[in-house]
Design an enzyme around this catalytic site. Structure first.
Site, PDB file in Angstrom:
ATOM      1  N   TYR A  32      -0.289   2.606  10.819  1.00  0.00           N
ATOM      2  CA  TYR A  32       0.716   2.536  10.029  1.00  0.00           C
ATOM      3  C   TYR A  32      -0.260   2.779   8.788  1.00  0.00           C
ATOM      4  O   TYR A  32       0.158   2.012   7.886  1.00  0.00           O
ATOM      5  CB  TYR A  32       1.687   1.537   9.958  1.00  0.00           C
ATOM      6  CG  TYR A  32       2.922   1.999   9.624  1.00  0.00           C
ATOM      7  CD1 TYR A  32       3.716   2.775  10.367  1.00  0.00           C
ATOM      8  CD2 TYR A  32       3.383   1.679   8.078  1.00  0.00           C
ATOM      9  CE1 TYR A  32       5.201   3.282   9.884  1.00  0.00           C
ATOM     10  CE2 TYR A  32       4.617   2.474   7.760  1.00  0.00           C
ATOM     11  CZ  TYR A  32       5.365   2.908   8.622  1.00  0.00           C
ATOM     12  OH  TYR A  32       6.803   3.321   8.136  1.00  0.00           O
ATOM     13  N   HIS A  34      -2.095   3.980   5.392  1.00  0.00           N
ATOM     14  CA  HIS A  34      -2.040   4.389   4.084  1.00  0.00           C
ATOM     15  C   HIS A  34      -3.258   4.671   3.275  1.00  0.00           C
ATOM     16  O   HIS A  34      -4.125   4.499   3.841  1.00  0.00           O
ATOM     17  CB  HIS A  34      -1.235   3.097   3.311  1.00  0.00           C
ATOM     18  CG  HIS A  34      -1.820   1.780   3.501  1.00  0.00           C
ATOM     19  ND1 HIS A  34      -3.061   1.469   3.002  1.00  0.00           N
ATOM     20  CD2 HIS A  34      -1.494   0.702   4.275  1.00  0.00           C
ATOM     21  CE1 HIS A  34      -3.391   0.187   3.359  1.00  0.00           C
ATOM     22  NE2 HIS A  34      -2.569  -0.089   4.080  1.00  0.00           N
ATOM     23  N   HIS A  37      -6.328   2.562   3.971  1.00  0.00           N
ATOM     24  CA  HIS A  37      -7.075   3.053   5.218  1.00  0.00           C
ATOM     25  C   HIS A  37      -7.771   4.167   4.889  1.00  0.00           C
ATOM     26  O   HIS A  37      -9.140   4.057   5.338  1.00  0.00           O
ATOM     27  CB  HIS A  37      -6.392   2.921   6.333  1.00  0.00           C
ATOM     28  CG  HIS A  37      -5.165   1.846   6.568  1.00  0.00           C
ATOM     29  ND1 HIS A  37      -3.801   1.779   6.691  1.00  0.00           N
ATOM     30  CD2 HIS A  37      -5.598   0.505   6.981  1.00  0.00           C
ATOM     31  CE1 HIS A  37      -3.446   0.582   7.027  1.00  0.00           C
ATOM     32  NE2 HIS A  37      -4.433   0.015   7.322  1.00  0.00           N
ATOM     33  N   GLN A 148     -11.806  -4.808   0.496  1.00  0.00           N
ATOM     34  CA  GLN A 148     -11.578  -5.797  -0.232  1.00  0.00           C
ATOM     35  C   GLN A 148     -10.379  -6.740  -0.118  1.00  0.00           C
ATOM     36  O   GLN A 148     -10.257  -7.799  -0.367  1.00  0.00           O
ATOM     37  CB  GLN A 148     -12.258  -5.640  -1.439  1.00  0.00           C
ATOM     38  CG  GLN A 148     -12.393  -6.871  -2.429  1.00  0.00           C
ATOM     39  CD  GLN A 148     -12.387  -6.566  -3.881  1.00  0.00           C
ATOM     40  OE1 GLN A 148     -13.024  -5.581  -4.324  1.00  0.00           O
ATOM     41  NE2 GLN A 148     -11.556  -7.494  -4.755  1.00  0.00           N
ATOM     42  N   LYS A 149      -9.315  -5.912   0.000  1.00  0.00           N
ATOM     43  CA  LYS A 149      -8.110  -6.697   0.164  1.00  0.00           C
ATOM     44  C   LYS A 149      -7.993  -7.736   0.968  1.00  0.00           C
ATOM     45  O   LYS A 149      -7.469  -8.967   0.590  1.00  0.00           O
ATOM     46  CB  LYS A 149      -6.900  -5.560   0.742  1.00  0.00           C
ATOM     47  CG  LYS A 149      -5.571  -6.271   0.736  1.00  0.00           C
ATOM     48  CD  LYS A 149      -4.379  -5.386   0.671  1.00  0.00           C
ATOM     49  CE  LYS A 149      -3.228  -6.094   1.204  1.00  0.00           C
ATOM     50  NZ  LYS A 149      -3.294  -6.364   2.347  1.00  0.00           N
ATOM     51  N   ASP A 150      -8.690  -7.795   2.203  1.00  0.00           N
ATOM     52  CA  ASP A 150      -8.614  -8.754   2.924  1.00  0.00           C
ATOM     53  C   ASP A 150     -10.048  -9.598   2.776  1.00  0.00           C
ATOM     54  O   ASP A 150     -10.870  -9.546   3.711  1.00  0.00           O
ATOM     55  CB  ASP A 150      -8.449  -8.462   4.404  1.00  0.00           C
ATOM     56  CG  ASP A 150      -7.152  -7.688   4.655  1.00  0.00           C
ATOM     57  OD1 ASP A 150      -6.067  -8.486   5.134  1.00  0.00           O
ATOM     58  OD2 ASP A 150      -6.841  -6.598   4.655  1.00  0.00           O
ATOM     59  N   GLN A 153     -11.273 -12.210   5.271  1.00  0.00           N
ATOM     60  CA  GLN A 153     -11.906 -11.536   6.491  1.00  0.00           C
ATOM     61  C   GLN A 153     -12.953 -10.746   6.436  1.00  0.00           C
ATOM     62  O   GLN A 153     -13.754 -10.955   7.314  1.00  0.00           O
ATOM     63  CB  GLN A 153     -10.775 -10.431   6.687  1.00  0.00           C
ATOM     64  CG  GLN A 153     -10.993  -9.546   7.873  1.00  0.00           C
ATOM     65  CD  GLN A 153      -9.843  -8.606   8.397  1.00  0.00           C
ATOM     66  OE1 GLN A 153      -8.979  -9.086   8.746  1.00  0.00           O
ATOM     67  NE2 GLN A 153      -9.882  -7.373   7.837  1.00  0.00           N
ATOM     68  N   SER A 185      -0.424  -1.926   1.693  1.00  0.00           N
ATOM     69  CA  SER A 185      -0.345  -2.704   2.921  1.00  0.00           C
ATOM     70  C   SER A 185       0.812  -2.029   3.718  1.00  0.00           C
ATOM     71  O   SER A 185       1.987  -1.732   3.231  1.00  0.00           O
ATOM     72  CB  SER A 185       0.011  -4.206   2.706  1.00  0.00           C
ATOM     73  OG  SER A 185       0.497  -4.819   3.766  1.00  0.00           O
ATOM     74  N   ARG A 187       2.511  -3.833   5.623  1.00  0.00           N
ATOM     75  CA  ARG A 187       3.746  -4.587   5.545  1.00  0.00           C
ATOM     76  C   ARG A 187       4.521  -4.580   4.277  1.00  0.00           C
ATOM     77  O   ARG A 187       5.657  -5.053   4.302  1.00  0.00           O
ATOM     78  CB  ARG A 187       3.264  -6.061   5.413  1.00  0.00           C
ATOM     79  CG  ARG A 187       2.642  -6.660   6.825  1.00  0.00           C
ATOM     80  CD  ARG A 187       2.315  -8.280   6.822  1.00  0.00           C
ATOM     81  NE  ARG A 187       2.052  -8.614   7.986  1.00  0.00           N
ATOM     82  CZ  ARG A 187       0.904  -8.963   8.740  1.00  0.00           C
ATOM     83  NH1 ARG A 187      -0.210  -8.621   8.039  1.00  0.00           N
ATOM     84  NH2 ARG A 187       0.769  -9.393   9.932  1.00  0.00           N
TER      85      ARG A 187
HETATM   86  P1  AMP Z   1      -4.795  -3.518   8.517  1.00  0.00           P
HETATM   87  O1  AMP Z   1      -4.505  -2.185   9.424  1.00  0.00           O
HETATM   88  O2  AMP Z   1      -4.225  -3.919   7.790  1.00  0.00           O
HETATM   89  O3  AMP Z   1      -5.523  -4.410   9.503  1.00  0.00           O
HETATM   90  O4  AMP Z   1      -6.340  -2.949   7.568  1.00  0.00           O
HETATM   91  C1  AMP Z   1      -7.404  -2.379   8.294  1.00  0.00           C
HETATM   92  C2  AMP Z   1      -8.378  -2.286   7.187  1.00  0.00           C
HETATM   93  O5  AMP Z   1      -7.951  -1.608   5.897  1.00  0.00           O
HETATM   94  C3  AMP Z   1      -8.971  -3.563   6.590  1.00  0.00           C
HETATM   95  O6  AMP Z   1     -10.353  -3.454   6.502  1.00  0.00           O
HETATM   96  C4  AMP Z   1      -8.349  -3.835   5.236  1.00  0.00           C
HETATM   97  O7  AMP Z   1      -8.711  -4.626   4.550  1.00  0.00           O
HETATM   98  C5  AMP Z   1      -8.126  -2.296   4.677  1.00  0.00           C
HETATM   99  N1  AMP Z   1      -7.008  -2.164   3.895  1.00  0.00           N
HETATM  100  C6  AMP Z   1      -5.778  -2.572   4.017  1.00  0.00           C
HETATM  101  N2  AMP Z   1      -5.209  -2.377   2.823  1.00  0.00           N
HETATM  102  C7  AMP Z   1      -6.027  -2.108   1.911  1.00  0.00           C
HETATM  103  C8  AMP Z   1      -5.993  -1.339   0.646  1.00  0.00           C
HETATM  104  N3  AMP Z   1      -4.869  -1.341   0.047  1.00  0.00           N
HETATM  105  N4  AMP Z   1      -7.067  -0.860  -0.066  1.00  0.00           N
HETATM  106  C9  AMP Z   1      -8.168  -1.008   0.660  1.00  0.00           C
HETATM  107  N5  AMP Z   1      -8.399  -1.427   2.281  1.00  0.00           N
HETATM  108  C10 AMP Z   1      -7.234  -1.759   2.361  1.00  0.00           C
END
Ligand code: AMP
Length: 281
Positions: A32, A34, A37, A148-150, A153, A185, A187
């Site tokens: 999903y 954005h 990613h 860095q958002k997570d 993690q 995000s 979400r």
């Molecule tokens: P996710 O699909 O939410 O598991 O995220 C996959 C990767 O994208 C992870 O390393 C997240 O930290 C990164 N990510 C998610 N949202 C953002 C954002 N707003 N800015 C930068 N990286 C992000």
């Protein structure tokens, strides 16, 4: 760009690229997609020869009460977006192939997973570390890109990589925000219009914290109190945690000194959102 679903096909693709001495960049995601990613992909594109993105909503990192079923999914849309940013391979495995019947092995990083998100999401990082190790073993990347958002993690994954001698370099990419400051995000799609408006308060609170710290407020409690008041001024919000911690080991700070991480997790309506800011005090 190709989409590979089978582990066997991925392994033979990777073997081929390794034989040609290609540098492999890896962006693990749950899809999903954005701009957050895609910023990771763009960086990988610049720094490596082959960009592999995984799209896998990993069931082991969700507790039974969490949103695994509802988590947004749209592979067609993701394929278009990934291709437009220069992804070479999307790895899209099935749950069965990643966790076949009788699966028993998990990776657990201790201590630094006990607080912040780890406290309200017990078992979450165990699921994350397990899937990331599996994906590292399959993709064998030279460099892996995380947001860095997570923040917790990435710290946990860096620790795991060091402790288990995994030959991969971890790079952290900045947080991409929507207009108005809300961190992007997957979400965010859960939010109603009103909640989306209210959610802007998270970034406002982080900016307020930065302002206070830069004006030499040394007491983290004074800063977090202000943040709390600001966030709770919205009717839809509920706080999980607000923390000011050391950027290296996530230890809580008695004083805002040096490089500090201001981190927030809160619910806006039923949606749990996280965000953070690094401030050089
Ligand atoms: P996710 O699909 O939410 O598991 O995220 C996959 C990767 O994208 C992870 O390393 C997240 O930290 C990164 N990510 C998610 N949202 C953002 C954002 N707003 N800015 C930068 N990286 C992000």
């Amino acid at each position: 760009m190709i989409v590979i679903r089978s582990i066997k096909k991925l392994s033979s693709y990777i073997k081929d690229q390794k034989e040609r001495s290609k540098v492999i960049g890896f962006v693990p995601t749950m899809g999903y997609l954005h701009q957050g990613h895609l910023s990771l992909v763009r960086r990988a594109r610049k720094e490596t020869d082959i960009v592999v993105m995984s799209i896998f909503v990993n069931p082991t990192q969700f507790s039974p009460r969490e949103d695994f079923r509802e988590y947004p999914r749209d592979l067609k849309r993701d394929i278009k977006l990934a291709e437009s940013c220069g992804v070479d391979v999307i790895f899209y495995p099935s749950i069965k192939s990643m966790y076949p019947e009788g699966y028993l092995t998990y990776v657990d990083v201790e201590k630094i997973t006990d607080f912040l998100c780890g406290r309200s999401r017990p078992g979450h990082f165990k699921g994350v570390c397990t899937v990331v190790v599996k994906l590292f073993n399959l993709v064998q990347p030279d460099i892996a890109y995380f947001g860095q958002k997570d923040f917790q993690q990435v710290i946990v994954i860096k620790k795991m990589v060091r402790d288990l001698n995994i030959p991969v370099k971890i790079k952290i990419c900045s947080i991409i925000r929507e207009e108005g400051g809300l961190a992007m995000s997957s979400r965010n799609t859960y939010l109603s219009e009103k909640e989306r408006e209210d959610a802007k308060v998270i970034y406002e609170a982080l900016c307020k914290a930065r302002e206070m710290i830069l004006k030499r407020e040394r007491d983290p409690k004074v800063v977090t109190k202000q943040m709390k008041n600001l966030i709770l001024s919205k009717s839809t919000s509920k706080i999980d945690y607000i923390a000011i911690v050391d950027t290296k080991n996530l230890d809580p700070l008695e004083e805002t000194k040096g490089r500090v991480l201001v981190a927030v997790a809160c619910w806006i309506g039923k949606t749990r959102l996280i965000d953070n800011l690094i401030v050089k005090a």
